[in-house]
Design a protein around this motif. Structure first.
Motif, PDB file in Angstrom:
ATOM      1  N   SER A   6      77.702 -19.646  67.917  1.00  0.00           N
ATOM      2  CA  SER A   6      76.363 -19.934  68.431  1.00  0.00           C
ATOM      3  C   SER A   6      76.084 -19.141  69.703  1.00  0.00           C
ATOM      4  O   SER A   6      76.998 -18.575  70.314  1.00  0.00           O
ATOM      5  N   SER A   7      74.822 -19.128  70.110  1.00  0.00           N
ATOM      6  CA  SER A   7      74.439 -18.411  71.332  1.00  0.00           C
ATOM      7  C   SER A   7      75.147 -18.996  72.543  1.00  0.00           C
ATOM      8  O   SER A   7      75.593 -18.259  73.437  1.00  0.00           O
ATOM      9  N   LYS A   8      75.275 -20.312  72.606  1.00  0.00           N
ATOM     10  CA  LYS A   8      75.954 -20.967  73.722  1.00  0.00           C
ATOM     11  C   LYS A   8      77.426 -20.562  73.767  1.00  0.00           C
ATOM     12  O   LYS A   8      77.971 -20.284  74.839  1.00  0.00           O
ATOM     13  N   GLU A   9      78.054 -20.521  72.609  1.00  0.00           N
ATOM     14  CA  GLU A   9      79.464 -20.128  72.546  1.00  0.00           C
ATOM     15  C   GLU A   9      79.644 -18.666  72.939  1.00  0.00           C
ATOM     16  O   GLU A   9      80.637 -18.315  73.592  1.00  0.00           O
ATOM     17  N   VAL A  10      78.693 -17.818  72.568  1.00  0.00           N
ATOM     18  CA  VAL A  10      78.749 -16.414  72.970  1.00  0.00           C
ATOM     19  C   VAL A  10      78.692 -16.306  74.486  1.00  0.00           C
ATOM     20  O   VAL A  10      79.457 -15.551  75.106  1.00  0.00           O
ATOM     21  N   GLN A  11      77.808 -17.060  75.106  1.00  0.00           N
ATOM     22  CA  GLN A  11      77.684 -17.046  76.556  1.00  0.00           C
ATOM     23  C   GLN A  11      78.976 -17.512  77.231  1.00  0.00           C
ATOM     24  O   GLN A  11      79.400 -16.945  78.242  1.00  0.00           O
ATOM     25  N   GLN A  12      79.602 -18.541  76.670  1.00  0.00           N
ATOM     26  CA  GLN A  12      80.858 -19.035  77.224  1.00  0.00           C
ATOM     27  C   GLN A  12      81.953 -17.967  77.127  1.00  0.00           C
ATOM     28  O   GLN A  12      82.702 -17.746  78.085  1.00  0.00           O
ATOM     29  N   LEU A  13      82.035 -17.313  75.975  1.00  0.00           N
ATOM     30  CA  LEU A  13      83.038 -16.273  75.786  1.00  0.00           C
ATOM     31  C   LEU A  13      82.805 -15.097  76.721  1.00  0.00           C
ATOM     32  O   LEU A  13      83.757 -14.549  77.292  1.00  0.00           O
ATOM     33  N   LEU A  14      81.548 -14.702  76.897  1.00  0.00           N
ATOM     34  CA  LEU A  14      81.236 -13.595  77.794  1.00  0.00           C
ATOM     35  C   LEU A  14      81.634 -13.935  79.227  1.00  0.00           C
ATOM     36  O   LEU A  14      82.200 -13.102  79.936  1.00  0.00           O
ATOM     37  N   ALA A  15      81.341 -15.159  79.651  1.00  0.00           N
ATOM     38  CA  ALA A  15      81.686 -15.576  81.012  1.00  0.00           C
ATOM     39  C   ALA A  15      83.201 -15.548  81.227  1.00  0.00           C
ATOM     40  O   ALA A  15      83.690 -15.055  82.255  1.00  0.00           O
TER      41      ALA A  15
END
Length: 265
Positions: free
Chosen positions: A124-133
């Motif tokens: 998901s978009s939220k999970e992508v953001q977490q991984l990027l961080a």
């Protein structure tokens, strides 16, 4: 392929995952800690399963378990006489715990499949953001501590003699390794995350002769592996993990053959 949002998200996430794994993998190989990345992948399975059980994200559970365990298991690595038995015992324990946590949870078996083999195309978009961080955090830590980490990883005796705080550097490395395991598991799963954390770095050792070049080669192999894996998975509907693992293994043996050829000629 990129007209689909889930594939665009998969490529973004996998790019940062590959950069992180390729970077950390060079130091994993130089520190002879390939066994630890394998053990942490199994510990990460237990952590993700624990997260599913208690209602937090599998990634959060994986990070919690791997960070705590990496420091504890890393200490065992100094006791060479009991290292293998201790690591095997901990691996067995955490695999058992992971299975127990999943059996006690109310989630379907698909959660177990996603944890073990990854689920990058369903991210998901939220999970992508977490991984990027997380990936950016790991990269920043390596930029800050690059010189002392490289010195300690490739010449531990010299680093100790020069007065570097090698114990602190070891803790920093173990924490970043734990985070890298948690990040990488999102694409190849906890079962095979050590592939991305060991094979590109091991191959780079055969093809390059300086730390910066090894990092470039390792990151390049990790990136090309995940990109090709995602593309082939899209057109064949086969698991992306299979293609990534196959590519990295082939690249490793090509690198090993090149090294042997150079030694004999």
């Amino acid at each position: 392929m990129l007209q689909y949002e889930f594939m665009r998200q998969a490529f973004i996430a996998s790019t940062f995952i590959a950069i992180t794994a390729g970077l950390v993998g060079v130091f994993v190989v130089s520190r002879n800690m390939s066994f630890l990345s394998h053990t942490l992948s199994e510990i990460g399975f237990a952590g993700a399963s624990f997260g599913v059980l208690v209602g937090i994200s599998p990634l959060a559970g994986m990070i919690l378990f791997t960070i705590v365990s990496s420091i504890a298991v890393g200490g065992l690595s100094n006791e060479s006489s009991r290292r293998e038995a201790s690591i095997s015992a901990m691996s067995s324990l955490f695999i058992g715990l992971g299975i127990l946590f999943l059996s006690l949870s109310s989630k379907s078996s698909s959660y177990a499949t996603n944890i073990l083999f990854g689920s990058i195309v369903g991210i998901s978009s939220k999970e992508v953001q977490q991984l990027l961080a997380l990936a950016i955090f790991v990269i920043i830590i390596f930029i800050i501590f690059y010189k002392p980490l490289a010195f300690d990883s490739f010449d531990h005796i010299g680093a100790s003699a020069s007065g570097l705080k090698t114990r602190l550097l070891s803790v920093i490395f173990l924490v970043t390794l734990a985070l890298s395991v948690s990040i990488g598991a999102q694409i190849v799963g906890s079962l095979l995350v050590f592939v991305l954390l060991t094979l590109p770095g091991a191959t780079a050792k055969y093809l390059a002769h300086s730390v910066p070049k090894m990092i470039l080669v390792s990151v390049g192999l990790a990136l090309s592996g995940v990109w090709l894996g995602l593309y082939l998975a899209f057109i064949t509907n086969w698991p992306v993990t299979f293609f990534i693992a196959t590519y990295e293994v082939i690249a490793y043996f090509i690198g090993l053959g090149y090294k042997n050829y150079k030694l004999n000629h």
